[in-house]
Design a protein around this motif. Structure first.
Motif, PDB file in Angstrom:
ATOM      1  N   ALA A  68       0.827  -1.205   0.000  1.00  0.00           N
ATOM      2  CA  ALA A  68       0.000   0.000   0.000  1.00  0.00           C
ATOM      3  C   ALA A  68       0.860   1.253   0.000  1.00  0.00           C
ATOM      4  CB  ALA A  68      -0.916   0.002   1.218  1.00  0.00           C
ATOM      5  N   SER A  69       0.443   2.243  -0.776  1.00  0.00           N
ATOM      6  CA  SER A  69       1.067   3.561  -0.788  1.00  0.00           C
ATOM      7  C   SER A  69      -0.041   4.608  -0.729  1.00  0.00           C
ATOM      8  CB  SER A  69       1.920   3.748  -2.044  1.00  0.00           C
ATOM      9  OG  SER A  69       1.119   3.606  -3.210  1.00  0.00           O
ATOM     10  N   THR A  70       0.337   5.864  -0.573  1.00  0.00           N
ATOM     11  CA  THR A  70      -0.667   6.935  -0.453  1.00  0.00           C
ATOM     12  C   THR A  70      -0.398   8.021  -1.486  1.00  0.00           C
ATOM     13  OG1 THR A  70       0.621   8.148   1.205  1.00  0.00           O
ATOM     14  CG2 THR A  70      -0.977   6.521   2.012  1.00  0.00           C
ATOM     15  N   ARG A  71      -1.441   8.749  -1.801  1.00  0.00           N
ATOM     16  CA  ARG A  71      -1.317   9.914  -2.672  1.00  0.00           C
ATOM     17  C   ARG A  71      -2.290  10.974  -2.198  1.00  0.00           C
ATOM     18  NH1 ARG A  71      -1.458  10.255  -9.350  1.00  0.00           N
ATOM     19  NH2 ARG A  71      -1.233  12.521  -9.464  1.00  0.00           N
ATOM     20  N   VAL A  72      -1.805  12.197  -2.035  1.00  0.00           N
ATOM     21  CA  VAL A  72      -2.625  13.313  -1.566  1.00  0.00           C
ATOM     22  C   VAL A  72      -3.057  14.146  -2.764  1.00  0.00           C
ATOM     23  CG1 VAL A  72      -2.686  15.379  -0.125  1.00  0.00           C
ATOM     24  CG2 VAL A  72      -1.457  13.343   0.664  1.00  0.00           C
ATOM     25  N   TRP A  73      -4.330  14.484  -2.788  1.00  0.00           N
ATOM     26  CA  TRP A  73      -4.921  15.214  -3.910  1.00  0.00           C
ATOM     27  C   TRP A  73      -5.595  16.496  -3.433  1.00  0.00           C
ATOM     28  CZ3 TRP A  73      -5.177  13.005  -8.964  1.00  0.00           C
ATOM     29  CH2 TRP A  73      -4.819  11.647  -9.050  1.00  0.00           C
ATOM     30  N   ASP A  74      -5.752  17.424  -4.357  1.00  0.00           N
ATOM     31  CA  ASP A  74      -6.684  18.524  -4.148  1.00  0.00           C
ATOM     32  C   ASP A  74      -8.090  17.943  -4.279  1.00  0.00           C
ATOM     33  OD1 ASP A  74      -8.568  20.628  -5.626  1.00  0.00           O
ATOM     34  OD2 ASP A  74      -7.128  21.737  -4.398  1.00  0.00           O
ATOM     35  N   PRO A  75      -8.998  18.216  -3.329  1.00  0.00           N
ATOM     36  CA  PRO A  75     -10.334  17.614  -3.377  1.00  0.00           C
ATOM     37  C   PRO A  75     -11.080  17.880  -4.682  1.00  0.00           C
ATOM     38  CG  PRO A  75      -9.961  18.627  -1.235  1.00  0.00           C
ATOM     39  CD  PRO A  75      -8.795  19.010  -2.103  1.00  0.00           C
ATOM     40  N   GLY A  76     -10.906  19.065  -5.247  1.00  0.00           N
ATOM     41  CA  GLY A  76     -11.600  19.392  -6.483  1.00  0.00           C
ATOM     42  C   GLY A  76     -11.146  18.548  -7.663  1.00  0.00           C
ATOM     43  N   VAL A  77      -9.904  18.101  -7.636  1.00  0.00           N
ATOM     44  CA  VAL A  77      -9.371  17.240  -8.697  1.00  0.00           C
ATOM     45  C   VAL A  77      -9.794  15.793  -8.478  1.00  0.00           C
ATOM     46  CG1 VAL A  77      -7.254  16.369  -9.767  1.00  0.00           C
ATOM     47  CG2 VAL A  77      -7.411  18.774  -9.067  1.00  0.00           C
ATOM     48  N   LEU A  78      -9.784  15.363  -7.214  1.00  0.00           N
ATOM     49  CA  LEU A  78     -10.052  13.959  -6.896  1.00  0.00           C
ATOM     50  C   LEU A  78     -11.523  13.571  -7.032  1.00  0.00           C
ATOM     51  CD1 LEU A  78      -9.037  11.224  -5.869  1.00  0.00           C
ATOM     52  CD2 LEU A  78      -9.253  12.113  -3.535  1.00  0.00           C
ATOM     53  N   LYS A  79     -12.424  14.453  -6.635  1.00  0.00           N
ATOM     54  CA  LYS A  79     -13.841  14.094  -6.585  1.00  0.00           C
ATOM     55  C   LYS A  79     -14.397  13.575  -7.914  1.00  0.00           C
ATOM     56  CE  LYS A  79     -18.423  15.776  -5.286  1.00  0.00           C
ATOM     57  NZ  LYS A  79     -19.208  16.900  -4.718  1.00  0.00           N
ATOM     58  N   PRO A  80     -14.141  14.246  -9.051  1.00  0.00           N
ATOM     59  CA  PRO A  80     -14.675  13.719 -10.314  1.00  0.00           C
ATOM     60  C   PRO A  80     -14.180  12.311 -10.630  1.00  0.00           C
ATOM     61  CG  PRO A  80     -13.932  15.990 -10.580  1.00  0.00           C
ATOM     62  CD  PRO A  80     -13.449  15.533  -9.247  1.00  0.00           C
ATOM     63  N   MET A  81     -12.940  12.006 -10.274  1.00  0.00           N
ATOM     64  CA  MET A  81     -12.397  10.669 -10.515  1.00  0.00           C
ATOM     65  C   MET A  81     -13.082   9.633  -9.633  1.00  0.00           C
ATOM     66  SD  MET A  81      -8.317  11.222 -11.191  1.00  0.00           S
ATOM     67  CE  MET A  81      -7.970  12.187  -9.725  1.00  0.00           C
ATOM     68  N   LEU A  82     -13.376  10.015  -8.393  1.00  0.00           N
ATOM     69  CA  LEU A  82     -14.078   9.107  -7.493  1.00  0.00           C
ATOM     70  C   LEU A  82     -15.468   8.789  -8.022  1.00  0.00           C
ATOM     71  CD1 LEU A  82     -13.090  10.699  -4.050  1.00  0.00           C
ATOM     72  CD2 LEU A  82     -12.277   8.508  -4.959  1.00  0.00           C
ATOM     73  N   LEU A  83     -16.162   9.809  -8.487  1.00  0.00           N
ATOM     74  CA  LEU A  83     -17.521   9.618  -8.999  1.00  0.00           C
ATOM     75  C   LEU A  83     -17.544   8.757 -10.263  1.00  0.00           C
ATOM     76  CD1 LEU A  83     -18.987  13.185  -8.411  1.00  0.00           C
ATOM     77  CD2 LEU A  83     -19.655  11.082  -7.235  1.00  0.00           C
ATOM     78  N   LYS A  84     -16.456   8.770 -11.005  1.00  0.00           N
ATOM     79  CA  LYS A  84     -16.361   7.945 -12.221  1.00  0.00           C
ATOM     80  C   LYS A  84     -15.834   6.543 -11.918  1.00  0.00           C
ATOM     81  CE  LYS A  84     -15.550  11.888 -15.316  1.00  0.00           C
ATOM     82  NZ  LYS A  84     -14.540  12.554 -16.199  1.00  0.00           N
ATOM     83  N   GLY A  85     -15.491   6.276 -10.667  1.00  0.00           N
ATOM     84  CA  GLY A  85     -14.972   4.957 -10.309  1.00  0.00           C
ATOM     85  C   GLY A  85     -13.570   4.701 -10.799  1.00  0.00           C
ATOM     86  N   GLU A  86     -12.754   5.753 -10.875  1.00  0.00           N
ATOM     87  CA  GLU A  86     -11.417   5.625 -11.440  1.00  0.00           C
ATOM     88  C   GLU A  86     -10.335   5.371 -10.389  1.00  0.00           C
ATOM     89  OE1 GLU A  86     -12.230   8.603 -15.267  1.00  0.00           O
ATOM     90  OE2 GLU A  86     -10.889   9.233 -13.650  1.00  0.00           O
ATOM     91  N   ARG A  87     -10.697   5.376  -9.103  1.00  0.00           N
ATOM     92  CA  ARG A  87      -9.695   5.186  -8.063  1.00  0.00           C
ATOM     93  C   ARG A  87      -9.945   3.870  -7.317  1.00  0.00           C
ATOM     94  NH1 ARG A  87      -5.859   7.304  -9.819  1.00  0.00           N
ATOM     95  NH2 ARG A  87      -4.841   7.177  -7.786  1.00  0.00           N
ATOM     96  N   GLN A  88      -8.929   3.398  -6.576  1.00  0.00           N
ATOM     97  CA  GLN A  88      -9.020   2.122  -5.879  1.00  0.00           C
ATOM     98  C   GLN A  88      -9.592   2.245  -4.467  1.00  0.00           C
ATOM     99  OE1 GLN A  88      -4.713   1.024  -6.516  1.00  0.00           O
ATOM    100  NE2 GLN A  88      -5.603  -1.020  -6.804  1.00  0.00           N
TER     101      GLN A  88
END
Length: 520
Positions: A394-414
């Protein structure tokens, strides 16, 4: 910091030259000769509050953001409000009655004024809600707050001081959701338009907006004709200070008098400061790790259950959050309505986790990236370290919430270490967006037809005991399906200078300042 000091000095200078206004109207006007030194000081006092981020809008119908709401609650009032314990209390509405399963009647106070001096009447209430409910009703776009009024069909004017809410079907939590909607003046809004309202809003709250730059400073002044009693302080400002350590520094130097969203580690450093008060209250935000159940390896229920056994949440709460948090067994807050208390937290058991992973076809583990924002970075890193002990790379990655949210809604993250608020403490306001198939907050891509059915039933059932049974069944299914690593809720931790009196943190993080005074 120098900039803040100069701004504060200028505010205080202007305040000192301002003729003192009357104190709390609810206590009646005091004669000039009877005023104490303390009350005279408060009449011209200025208070600055350090906040963690910018506001999204000054239009109370055009955002979905807790911080924005926390600040704007000082400018606008709703029909009802929630007190520090979450109990619904009268505000603009002095009384209400659920006259039928699909109708609610509200009687308005007759002494409420907007900041321009006009009386607040039923037409203003109807206009406020029509604007939210109407598709494309705000500058060609639909209000982000429409989802908070899911069961409302229309609002009708009965007379100048009576309104009726008509529901499309029984919706038992209307009264619980109404503190989230703030009333605006119809005549003014129609005159200035949506853009004008967003630039220079007028409300009926305890403070009037003076000027604002959303990412820097929001300035307000006391509204002497506030129906709840004029605030004790004259000037109020909210300064945007994104870094938590910088907010603490500003508090220690007196540049601000109150700060919010303290981490547990920073709170510990302030507790011993004799010039500062640190206050806490049980929060209403759930922190969890959401797994994308539509993609390997998290499409396997045994893998998801293994993740719950592989992570020691108790150690995280103790060592990282310094026990300013409460462990949650399942998806809901520990004080939420209809909580299933029979659910117990998944046992921390790395051996069990490895066993489940082997059964799922991952005897050597797998690779995973845990995404988070800056606020959840430390916990995400601790989780990653624990998962590595169970054979998961496991590793981590920190995002700006505005960038991350659209990817989450599209199911693009683990896997996502995040949080979601539930200020009403009702399952509708939390389980629905997080677990109904393709709903607005369902970052785990979870889909279970029975859960969808139960959550829709629960939002319409008016019998509380039946509602509890419905939501308990839903929790049990979610617990077993384990689309999340179930986490914790944090306490709301704030700090203020000793001289600042009459303030307390609230479960929903609201920064109410109407009762604040400045002592010696």
């Amino acid at each position: 910091m120098k900039k803040l000091s100069l701004l504060l000095a200028s505010v205080l200078l202007v305040s000192s030259l301002t003729v003192a206004c009357s104190a709390n109207n609810s206590q009646g006007s005091e004669k000039q000769s009877g005023k104490t030194e303390s009350s005279s000081k408060n009449e011209s006092a200025s208070v600055l509050v350090g906040i963690k981020g910018p506001l999204l809008s000054l239009d109370p119908a055009n955002y979905r953001d807790r911080l924005t709401e926390s600040v704007l609650r000082n400018v606008f009032d709703g029909l009802v409000t929630a007190d520090e314990k979450g109990v619904i209390r009268p505000a603009i509405a002095e009384s209400w009655e659920n006259t039928s399963p699909t109708e609610w009647v509200f009687k308005l106070r007759k002494d409420v004024k907007f900041h321009d001096g006009t009386a607040l009447k039923a037409e203003d209430v109807k206009f406020t809600f029509d604007r939210i409910l109407k598709e494309n009703g705000i500058d060609g776009k639909t209000s982000p707050r429409k989802g908070l009024l899911e069961g409302v069909k229309e609002v009708q004017v009965v007379n100048d001081y009576t309104v009726k809410f008509v529901l499309s079907s029984p919706w038992p939590i209307l009264i619980t959701m109404l503190p989230l909607q703030q009333i605006i003046p119809k005549a003014y809004a129609e005159k200035v338009g949506d853009k004008g309202l967003a630039e220079k809003p007028i409300g009926a709250g305890p403070f009037k907006l003076v000027k604002a730059k959303l990412d820097e400073r929001i300035e307000m002044v006391r509204f002497d004709d506030y129906y709840g009693g004029a605030p004790k302080i004259k000037n109020l400002a909210f300064d945007v200070i994104p870094e938590a350590s910088s907010r603490v520094g500003a508090l220690k130097t007196g540049e601000v008098q109150r700060i919010h969203d303290l981490s547990a580690s920073l709170a510990k450093t302030l507790i011993s400061d004799p010039a500062v008060d640190v206050k806490t209250v049980e929060g209403t935000r759930v922190y969890m790790l959401e797994m994308n159940v539509q993609k390997p390896p998290f499409d396997n229920i045994k893998v998801r259950q293994a993740m719950n056994h592989a992570i020691n949440m108790d150690i995280i709460i103790d060592k990282i959050l310094y026990n300013y948090a409460t462990r949650l067994a399942g998806p809901m807050l520990s004080n939420a309505f209809a909580l299933d208390t029979s659910l117990k937290p998944y046992e921390y058991n790395p051996a069990k986790a490895k066993e489940l992973l082997a059964e799922a076809g991952y005897p050597k583990g797998f690779q995973v990236v845990i995404d988070s924002d800056a606020n959840n970075k430390e916990v995400a890193e601790a989780v990653a370290a624990q998962l590595r002990d169970s054979g998961v790379e496991a590793s981590t990655r920190v995002w700006d919430p505005g960038v991350l949210k659209p990817m989450l809604l599209k199911g693009e993250r683990q896997m996502f270490m995040g949080d979601w608020g539930n200020s009403t403490l009702d399952p509708f306001d939390f389980l629905n967006p997080k677990f109904i198939t393709k709903d607005r907050g369902n970052y785990s891509m979870y889909s279970n037809p029975r859960v969808d059915e139960l959550l829709k039933q629960g939002s319409q059932e008016i019998d509380n005991e039946k509602r509890k049974a419905i939501y308990k069944e839903a929790q049990q299914i979610i617990y077993k399906d384990a689309p999340w690593v179930f986490g914790f809720s944090k306490k709301e931790v704030e700090a203020g200078v000793k001289a600042l009196q009459g303030w307390n943190p609230t479960p929903d993080g609201s920064l109410y300042m109407s009762k604040v005074s400045v002592g010696k």
